[in-house]
Design a protein around this motif. Structure first.
Motif, PDB file in Angstrom:
ATOM      1  N   ASP A 169       0.822  -1.218   0.000  1.00 27.97           N
ATOM      2  CA  ASP A 169       0.000   0.000   0.000  1.00 27.97           C
ATOM      3  C   ASP A 169       0.850   1.259   0.000  1.00 27.97           C
ATOM      4  OD1 ASP A 169      -2.712  -0.254  -0.340  1.00 27.97           O
ATOM      5  OD2 ASP A 169      -3.201  -0.385   1.788  1.00 27.97           O
ATOM      6  N   SER A 170       1.956   1.238   0.733  1.00 27.85           N
ATOM      7  CA  SER A 170       2.795   2.436   0.840  1.00 27.85           C
ATOM      8  C   SER A 170       3.756   2.586  -0.333  1.00 27.85           C
ATOM      9  CB  SER A 170       3.589   2.425   2.151  1.00 27.85           C
ATOM     10  OG  SER A 170       4.478   1.315   2.193  1.00 27.85           O
ATOM     11  N   ARG A 171       4.038   1.470  -1.037  1.00 29.55           N
ATOM     12  CA  ARG A 171       4.944   1.510  -2.195  1.00 29.55           C
ATOM     13  C   ARG A 171       4.314   0.736  -3.347  1.00 29.55           C
ATOM     14  NH1 ARG A 171      10.665  -0.649  -1.049  1.00 29.55           N
ATOM     15  NH2 ARG A 171      10.816  -0.043  -3.255  1.00 29.55           N
ATOM     16  N   PRO A 172       3.304   1.285  -3.990  1.00 33.63           N
ATOM     17  CA  PRO A 172       2.616   0.571  -5.070  1.00 33.63           C
ATOM     18  C   PRO A 172       3.538   0.125  -6.199  1.00 33.63           C
ATOM     19  CG  PRO A 172       1.362   2.501  -4.393  1.00 33.63           C
ATOM     20  CD  PRO A 172       2.693   2.603  -3.719  1.00 33.63           C
ATOM     21  N   SER A 173       4.665   0.811  -6.370  1.00 33.82           N
ATOM     22  CA  SER A 173       5.583   0.453  -7.455  1.00 33.82           C
ATOM     23  C   SER A 173       6.136  -0.956  -7.307  1.00 33.82           C
ATOM     24  CB  SER A 173       6.740   1.455  -7.520  1.00 33.82           C
ATOM     25  OG  SER A 173       7.473   1.464  -6.308  1.00 33.82           O
TER      26      SER A 173
ATOM     27  N   ALA B 194      -5.700 -15.789   4.026  1.00 33.52           N
ATOM     28  CA  ALA B 194      -6.772 -14.866   3.633  1.00 33.52           C
ATOM     29  C   ALA B 194      -6.407 -14.043   2.409  1.00 33.52           C
ATOM     30  CB  ALA B 194      -7.106 -13.936   4.797  1.00 33.52           C
ATOM     31  N   ALA B 195      -5.130 -14.082   2.009  1.00 36.78           N
ATOM     32  CA  ALA B 195      -4.643 -13.403   0.794  1.00 36.78           C
ATOM     33  C   ALA B 195      -4.676 -11.887   0.885  1.00 36.78           C
ATOM     34  CB  ALA B 195      -5.415 -13.876  -0.435  1.00 36.78           C
ATOM     35  N   LEU B 196      -4.478 -11.329   2.073  1.00 35.31           N
ATOM     36  CA  LEU B 196      -4.472  -9.871   2.199  1.00 35.31           C
ATOM     37  C   LEU B 196      -3.429  -9.208   1.305  1.00 35.31           C
ATOM     38  CD1 LEU B 196      -5.453  -7.234   3.545  1.00 35.31           C
ATOM     39  CD2 LEU B 196      -3.780  -7.677   5.363  1.00 35.31           C
ATOM     40  N   PRO B 197      -2.160  -9.655   1.300  1.00 27.65           N
ATOM     41  CA  PRO B 197      -1.193  -9.016   0.401  1.00 27.65           C
ATOM     42  C   PRO B 197      -1.601  -9.101  -1.066  1.00 27.65           C
ATOM     43  CG  PRO B 197      -0.046 -10.284   2.081  1.00 27.65           C
ATOM     44  CD  PRO B 197      -1.500 -10.638   2.196  1.00 27.65           C
ATOM     45  N   SER B 198      -2.197 -10.226  -1.472  1.00 32.44           N
ATOM     46  CA  SER B 198      -2.651 -10.359  -2.858  1.00 32.44           C
ATOM     47  C   SER B 198      -3.758  -9.369  -3.181  1.00 32.44           C
ATOM     48  CB  SER B 198      -3.160 -11.781  -3.114  1.00 32.44           C
ATOM     49  OG  SER B 198      -2.106 -12.710  -3.115  1.00 32.44           O
ATOM     50  N   LEU B 199      -4.711  -9.225  -2.265  1.00 31.46           N
ATOM     51  CA  LEU B 199      -5.809  -8.276  -2.477  1.00 31.46           C
ATOM     52  C   LEU B 199      -5.269  -6.862  -2.648  1.00 31.46           C
ATOM     53  CD1 LEU B 199      -8.294  -9.589   0.243  1.00 31.46           C
ATOM     54  CD2 LEU B 199      -8.394 -10.046  -2.218  1.00 31.46           C
ATOM     55  N   LEU B 200      -4.310  -6.497  -1.798  1.00 27.05           N
ATOM     56  CA  LEU B 200      -3.749  -5.151  -1.866  1.00 27.05           C
ATOM     57  C   LEU B 200      -2.867  -4.969  -3.094  1.00 27.05           C
ATOM     58  CD1 LEU B 200      -3.033  -4.625   1.927  1.00 27.05           C
ATOM     59  CD2 LEU B 200      -4.829  -3.548   0.553  1.00 27.05           C
ATOM     60  N   ALA B 201      -2.197  -6.028  -3.531  1.00 27.32           N
ATOM     61  CA  ALA B 201      -1.422  -5.942  -4.770  1.00 27.32           C
ATOM     62  C   ALA B 201      -2.339  -5.662  -5.949  1.00 27.32           C
ATOM     63  CB  ALA B 201      -0.636  -7.237  -4.993  1.00 27.32           C
ATOM     64  N   ALA B 202      -3.468  -6.367  -5.999  1.00 30.38           N
ATOM     65  CA  ALA B 202      -4.423  -6.147  -7.090  1.00 30.38           C
ATOM     66  C   ALA B 202      -4.999  -4.737  -7.041  1.00 30.38           C
ATOM     67  CB  ALA B 202      -5.533  -7.188  -7.003  1.00 30.38           C
ATOM     68  N   LEU B 203      -5.322  -4.259  -5.841  1.00 33.98           N
ATOM     69  CA  LEU B 203      -5.874  -2.918  -5.694  1.00 33.98           C
ATOM     70  C   LEU B 203      -4.862  -1.829  -6.031  1.00 33.98           C
ATOM     71  CD1 LEU B 203      -7.894  -3.424  -2.388  1.00 33.98           C
ATOM     72  CD2 LEU B 203      -8.873  -2.950  -4.645  1.00 33.98           C
ATOM     73  N   ASN B 204      -3.578  -2.177  -5.953  1.00 37.96           N
ATOM     74  CA  ASN B 204      -2.521  -1.205  -6.249  1.00 37.96           C
ATOM     75  C   ASN B 204      -1.962  -1.342  -7.658  1.00 37.96           C
ATOM     76  OD1 ASN B 204      -1.622   0.651  -3.879  1.00 37.96           O
ATOM     77  ND2 ASN B 204      -2.093  -1.302  -2.894  1.00 37.96           N
ATOM     78  N   GLY B 205      -2.706  -2.015  -8.535  1.00 39.86           N
ATOM     79  CA  GLY B 205      -2.353  -1.969  -9.946  1.00 39.86           C
ATOM     80  C   GLY B 205      -1.513  -3.098 -10.486  1.00 39.86           C
ATOM     81  N   ALA B 206      -1.386  -4.218  -9.738  1.00 41.01           N
ATOM     82  CA  ALA B 206      -0.687  -5.367 -10.311  1.00 41.01           C
ATOM     83  C   ALA B 206      -1.403  -5.822 -11.578  1.00 41.01           C
ATOM     84  CB  ALA B 206      -0.623  -6.511  -9.296  1.00 41.01           C
ATOM     85  N   ARG B 207      -0.646  -6.271 -12.551  1.00 35.93           N
ATOM     86  CA  ARG B 207      -1.256  -6.682 -13.822  1.00 35.93           C
ATOM     87  C   ARG B 207      -2.071  -7.964 -13.675  1.00 35.93           C
ATOM     88  NH1 ARG B 207       1.892  -7.065 -19.639  1.00 35.93           N
ATOM     89  NH2 ARG B 207       0.139  -7.874 -20.867  1.00 35.93           N
TER      90      ARG B 207
END
Length: 309
Positions: free
Chosen positions: A100-104, A118-131
């Protein structure tokens, strides 16, 4: 849960140390066997978990007050799972906050999460623009409860129109097995072309000490040559810290062929990123709570010239 009991040592229980280690090793070895007879969630083992698990919902609030959605509803198993996938661990929260703090770290990239829970990091990766994001956890033909929980979390965000339906995929996977199921979502997008992941997310996995080699092999086999693995972890049993850290010692070794694993698992560069102090989920008041509450972050990259399989 009456199946494998000691994936994380129980704090405050004074059992014979050698017996605990043996039970831990045997439990995890049987848990990650390829046969469905080793199913940790089968009726024979517990009678608690089935293909339609009971879920409980927790609210996760993101630190950035402008983030959308600001609050994520996270579904977890309502009963104990042998792999402790029914908890939202500090290591997963720290990894999610990093994203969340470093979307890049993830923007425009193919990302894989192993042992996602629960896949929290995956959910946040998708929300932050992962392809494309593939979140995975233990599953067999008769035990898909962890995958069902992940899929519930994905479906919720899609239904709320925060994510397109094809960005995030939940997959059942046992470390060390063929990676076809992990790569399939990427190959679908590429029209059958071979693609691998640029980022692999591993939150609180190295407590599975008997599976270090298989975890490293999976990371090595799934990762693009210039990709990185982000590892967050805590020492749930600080007295056995050295056994956790064996994961990184194994990673930095020269490539060697190992029995039962197709190719060697070494050849990594390990970089310390940071440490954060948190309150552990299990407060024991035994003088070790502060140590258990520490979350460490490391970055792994393939050493140039290392055998990549």
């Amino acid at each position: 849960m009456e199946g494998v009991q000691l994936c994380v040592p129980r704090h405050g229980v004074e059992d014979n140390e050698e017996e605990q280690d043996w039970e831990l090793e045997q439990g995890l070895l049987s848990l990650f066997a390829t046969s469905d007879k080793a199913n940790p969630s089968s009726a024979e083992n517990s009678g608690e978990e089935d293909s339609s698990p009971m879920l409980t919902t927790h609210t996760y609030t993101r630190r950035d007050p402008t983030a959308l959605p600001l609050e994520l509803e996270i579904s977890l198993l309502s009963c104990r799972h042998s792999l402790w996938g029914h908890k939202l661990w500090n290591a997963a929260k720290v990894l999610g906050e990093m994203i969340d703090s470093r979307p890049s770290l993830v923007q425009g990239k193919y990302c894989l999460e192993l042992g996602a829970g629960a896949a929290l990091p995956s959910l946040l990766a998708a929300l932050n623009g992962a392809r494309r994001v593939v979140c995975s956890d233990y599953a067999t033909s008769t035990d898909r409860v962890l995958v069902a929980a992940m899929q519930t979390n994905i479906d919720r965000l899609v239904a709320q129109a925060f994510l397109p339906h094809d960005v995030l995929r939940a997959v059942g996977y046992v470390w060390g097995q063929p990676i076809n199921s992990l790569l399939a979502p990427l190959q679908e997008e590429k029209g059958g072309g071979v693609s691998k992941f640029q980022v692999i997310l591993c939150a609180d996995l190295i407590f599975n000490r008997s599976e270090h080699k298989k975890l490293l092999w999976t990371c090595k086999t799934c990762l693009e040559e210039d990709g990185e693995v982000l590892v967050t972890y805590s020492h749930h049993d600080p007295g056995k810290r050295a056994l956790d850290m064996a994961f990184f010692a194994l990673a930095t070794q020269e490539e060697e062929r190992e029995e039962g694993v197709e190719e060697g698992v070494g050849g990594w560069i390990v970089e310390d990123v940071k440490m954060e102090q948190h309150v552990d989920l299990f407060v024991e008041s035994d003088g070790l709570d502060e140590e258990r509450g520490k979350v460490y972050v490391k970055r792994l990259r393939r050493r140039r010239g290392a055998n990549r399989g």
